[in-house]
Design an enzyme around this catalytic site. Structure first.
Site, short mmCIF file in Angstrom:
data_model
loop_
_atom_site.label_atom_id
_atom_site.label_comp_id
_atom_site.label_asym_id
_atom_site.label_seq_id
_atom_site.Cartn_x
_atom_site.Cartn_y
_atom_site.Cartn_z
N LYS A 159 9.24 0.82 4.38
CA LYS A 159 8.21 0.07 3.42
C LYS A 159 8.67 0.52 2.13
O LYS A 159 8.79 -0.12 1.08
CB LYS A 159 6.94 0.33 3.71
CG LYS A 159 5.84 -0.08 2.77
CD LYS A 159 4.36 0.01 3.30
CE LYS A 159 3.12 -0.34 2.15
NZ LYS A 159 2.14 -0.05 2.41
N GLN A 160 8.99 1.98 1.91
CA GLN A 160 9.03 2.56 0.67
C GLN A 160 9.95 3.77 0.76
O GLN A 160 9.84 4.40 1.92
CB GLN A 160 7.79 2.85 -0.05
CG GLN A 160 6.85 3.79 0.96
CD GLN A 160 5.20 3.76 0.55
OE1 GLN A 160 4.68 3.01 1.43
NE2 GLN A 160 4.80 4.49 -0.48
N GLU B 248 5.31 3.74 5.25
CA GLU B 248 4.27 3.38 6.10
C GLU B 248 4.54 2.41 6.97
O GLU B 248 3.80 1.84 8.06
CB GLU B 248 3.10 2.61 5.34
CG GLU B 248 2.44 3.86 4.37
CD GLU B 248 1.18 3.32 3.65
OE1 GLU B 248 0.87 2.13 3.74
OE2 GLU B 248 0.45 4.21 3.22
C1 BGC Z 1 1.44 2.71 -0.20
C2 BGC Z 1 0.93 4.13 -0.28
C3 BGC Z 1 0.28 4.48 -1.58
C4 BGC Z 1 -1.24 3.43 -1.77
C5 BGC Z 1 -1.80 3.39 -3.13
C6 BGC Z 1 0.40 1.90 -0.25
O1 BGC Z 1 0.56 0.52 -0.15
O2 BGC Z 1 2.12 2.41 0.87
O3 BGC Z 1 1.91 5.01 -0.46
O4 BGC Z 1 -0.49 5.67 -1.69
O5 BGC Z 1 -0.72 1.86 -1.77
O6 BGC Z 1 -0.89 3.04 -4.09
#
Ligand code: BGC
Length: 784
Positions: free
Chosen positions: A592-593, A488
């Site tokens: 971020k991930q 994100e």
């Molecule tokens: C993450 C998403 C995730 C959501 C719910 C967000 O912080 O970036 O990938 O789906 O949290 O867990």
């Protein structure tokens, strides 16, 4: 913060040995009980003190406006929020004339144990009132995995040193007052007293309240029955009002005498059923529970879990904390999905109101992989819920000018519940994630009925989405532009590799499944030309690659962006989203991930076919120093690929981070509910990471390797009607087909036939040495 000492490290339980009022909200999440239909936070029986009272029913929500300073076309205007429904847990206690309230008097002992084998939360405490009366209170609570509508509490009180008058008020309470909600006041208003009373009743030991939500129009019925075991003279009375139904039990007890109340609570909700029908429904559920009795309910719970653990347990030798954590994780993942039955599995399960109770892609990409190999029935149910929401997803696609189905980024009822924002609205990958989960489930179970009645439609409608969202350029290359991948901190990008590879798999699977079920495909209007178009798009999809540095790009142009200035970012500026503007995050190389790294796991077959292990290792080494793990979904993915590329020590640290996310409250928000994806990710890190488990078509491949700290890892998998046991030691792995027909698997590239005549043990080759990749400063996982 929860420290390692908050919970005793035990293999089959999570035991809190002393009550810490500052950690009440966290422990309410950790001790939450659920069956996927009902969720009871681990609130104290007496109701107060509390962090966040929470009783939830999967699918019960209220609507609220989604406000915008400036409106735009296609912006969702109505949001959904899970609500706290009628609380059936309450058993208030009066000791002589003082309320049993742990904030006052002296707490001699307080212990709570979540028993992962019995599926109960036990509590034992001894308390001296400010006036000097000492009582022992014991309770056992369960949310039944076998009787979906039922939760029950056994509550016992015993004076320690003198004759004591005891009053227990067992209640049902609707519209409890909650701590001040943060955020938009209009949302807060929708959540203040969300339930309108329709019926209240108290007849002897039976209580009932029926309410209806104001805007979403959902009817909620909760009823309770009681069984008393009271020595000497005991009186009872009951009464009800619009929001409270109460049974009051008064007894005078001598030291050593015990007053025991067994309370059974039945829950139901519906958007369609009438008030009398709902009342009957909960009364019938109570009758069924009474037929089992308390011992029966406890026995059924144990049997259900024995069966689950026999299929699903993961044994870890060499790290007791991770052993406990993975069982805790499996228990909560099971609780989240066990009896959801054609409802969503929210990101927090039913353990708290975090993320408004919404479901995200977390379900399909984190939770369902675990359940596919341990509790496959629950996967089919969760995906049937997605299928049932296809009408809303088709409407959303049409609104966005697209074909097929655009599944929501976050939702409770199937409609888009995310206000417009680039990382949600453009995160179309959720469609491919759902398709992926349907293919995974079908391949792992061989459930052709499901393929025909559920997977086919999901695959067709998502393939249509991809075909209309992407385009062929003048060279015929298929691009999917302007989308957001899992990371994100990049948004509205062209050709996100994760999205493109997942869409590719989605398009191919749709074409394959239509070939297998031509009549059903025809009924959905699919002809040969359409499926040929899907194959064309899939086969020519663009996978961006930077030749100069020799890595796959997270999206086109990503590696050209300026790198985030990590050196100038202080430790307390994480998570970055709370300290830096999104526009700046979007245009820099900072992640971020896991995104490309996740693609290497979920689309491993494509990488296997198109590149070698060195390429995968190079990609991993490139993205590691850019990944800050501001999402709890990241560590487990990094663990899997770190293990795959031979960085076992790093993989171990990541696995531990995923495993301890909630038991150690690593992100300081466990109070809002558990991180179900990260819990599921614990299993992923162990089974897919150190076990090296991958599905390849309808077979399994393993490349097991243990980190130094583990002397052994053992797990079981359900696969196409078989149960397979995998036991890994430092230098060898043993595969045993426990039941089912013969199966050929792969161990580090060699085919191994398992035909049920006993274990097969094979040596584990040493991994190729590679330098350990760096992480951004301050973002290295804790070294264990
Ligand atoms: C993450 C998403 C995730 C959501 C719910 C967000 O912080 O970036 O990938 O789906 O949290 O867990």
């Amino acid at each position: 913060m929860i420290t390692n000492r908050t919970y005793a490290v035990e293999p089959w339980s999570v035991r809190e040995t002393a009550l810490n009022l500052d950690l009440l909200a966290q422990s309410e999440s950790v001790f939450a009980l659920s069956n996927g239909h009902i969720g009871w936070r681990g609130n104290l029986d007496e109701g107060e003190p509390h962090g966040l009272p929470g009783s939830y029913l999967n699918g019960v929500y209220e609507l609220h406006p989604l406000p915008y300073a400036e409106a735009g076309y296609g912006y969702p205007e109505s949001g959904q929020t899970i609500i706290n429904v009628t609380n059936g847990k309450l058993l208030r206690l009066l000791v002589d004339d003082e309320p049993f309230d742990l904030r006052y008097g002296r707490l001699v002992k307080h212990e709570r144990t979540l028993d992962l084998r019995r599926g109960v939360l036990e509590r034992a405490c001894e308390w001296t009132s400010p006036a000097g009366k000492t009582v022992r209170v014991r309770s056992t609570r369960l949310v039944s995995l076998t009787q979906r509508a039922i939760a029950a509490v056994q509550y016992e009180v015993e004076p320690v040193d003198s004759r004591t008058r005891v009053v227990i008020q067992s209640e049902l309470v609707a519209n409890e007052s909650l701590p001040d909600p943060k955020g938009d006041p209009r949302t807060a208003k929708a959540l203040q007293s969300p339930l309108e009373p329709e019926e209240h009743l108290a007849i002897g030991p039976r209580l009932r309240l029926v309410h209806r939500t104001r805007r979403s129009g959902l009817r909620v019925a909760v009823a309770a029955d009681h069984e008393l075991d009271a020595p000497g003279e005991t009186t009872t009375s009951s009464e009800s009002d619009t929001d409270v139904a109460r049974l009051t039990i008064t007894s005078v007890l001598e030291p050593g005498q015990r007053l025991r109340v067994r309370k059974t609570v039945a829950h139901g909700w519906s958007s369609a059923r009438s008030r009398p029908a709902m009342s009957d429904q909960v009364e019938a559920a109570l009758a069924a529970a009474a037929h089992s009795g308390w011992d029966g309910l406890e026995g059924e719970q144990r049997a259900y879990l024995d069966d689950f653990w026999a299929r699903a347990d993961v044994e870890v030798h060499g790290d007791e904390e991770i052993q406990q954590a993975v069982r805790f994780a499996l228990f909560h993942v099971l609780q989240a999905g066990a009896r959801a039955e054609q409802r969503a599995i929210p990101a927090k399960g039913l353990t708290g109101s975090g993320y408004d109770g919404h479901v995200f892609w977390d379900t399909e990409m984190f939770v369902l992989p675990v359940l596919t190999y341990t509790e496959p029935r629950a996967v089919a149910e969760a995906l049937r819920w997605r299928r049932d929401t296809l009408p809303a997803a088709r409407d959303r696609a049409a609104q966005l000018g697209l074909r097929g189905a655009a599944f929501p980024w976050r939702t409770i009822d199937g409609s888009e519940g995310s206000a417009y924002w680039p990382a949600g609205t453009a995160a179309f990958h959720v469609a491919a994630d759902i398709a992926h989960a349907a293919v995974r489930y079908t391949a792992a179970t061989g459930d052709t009925d499901f393929e025909r009645d559920t997977a086919l439609e999901l695959l067709v409608e998502t393939a249509r989405l991809w075909r209309s969202l992407g385009h062929h350029d003048h060279h015929g290359v298929f691009h999917i532009d302007g989308v957001t991948g899992p990371d994100e901190y990049s948004a509205i990008t062209d050709d996100n590799t994760y999205t493109n590879l997942m869409a590719r798999a989605n398009l191919l699977a749709a074409a394959d499944v239509c070939e297998r079920h031509p009549d059903e495909a025809n009924r959905l209007g699919v002809d040969d030309e359409e499926s040929a178009n899907w194959r064309d798009a899939a086969e020519s999809v663009n996978i961006p690659y930077n030749d100069e540095i020799g890595v796959h790009e997270q999206h086109s142009g990503f590696t050209r962006h300026q790198r985030w200035d990590f050196a100038a970012t202080a430790a307390d500026q994480y998570p970055l989203l709370l300290h830096f503007p999104y526009f700046d995050l979007y245009r820099k190389q900072v992640i971020k991930q896991s995104d490309l790294v996740l693609a290497m796991y979920t689309c491993g077959n494509w990488f296997d076919a198109h590149c070698d292990e060195d390429q995968i290792a190079r990609n991993f080494a490139y993205y590691e120093p850019l990944t800050v793990r501001d999402s709890s979904l990241s560590a487990c993915c990094q663990a899997v690929v770190a293990a795959q590329t031979g960085h076992l020590r790093l993989a171990y640290d990541y696995a531990a981070e995923a495993a301890l996310m909630d038991l150690a409250d690593l992100e300081h928000n466990t109070r809002d509910g558990l991180h179900i994806a990260s819990l599921a990710g614990t299993w992923m890190a162990l089974v897919a990471g150190f076990g090296g488990t991958r599905r390849f078509g309808d077979s399994l491949r393993f490349t097991p390797r243990l980190p130094e700290k583990f002397s052994r890892l053992a797990f079981r998998l359900q696969f196409r009607g078989r149960c397979l046991s995998v036991e890994i030691d430092a230098d060898k792995a043993t595969y045993t087909l426990l039941n089912g027909s013969p199966l050929t698997i792969h161990h580090h590239g060699s085919a191994v036939a398992l035909n049920g005549d006993g274990p097969v043990t094979l040596a584990i080759p040493a991994p190729k040495w590679r330098p350990t990749p760096e992480q951004p400063p301050h973002r290295r996982p804790n070294a264990r």
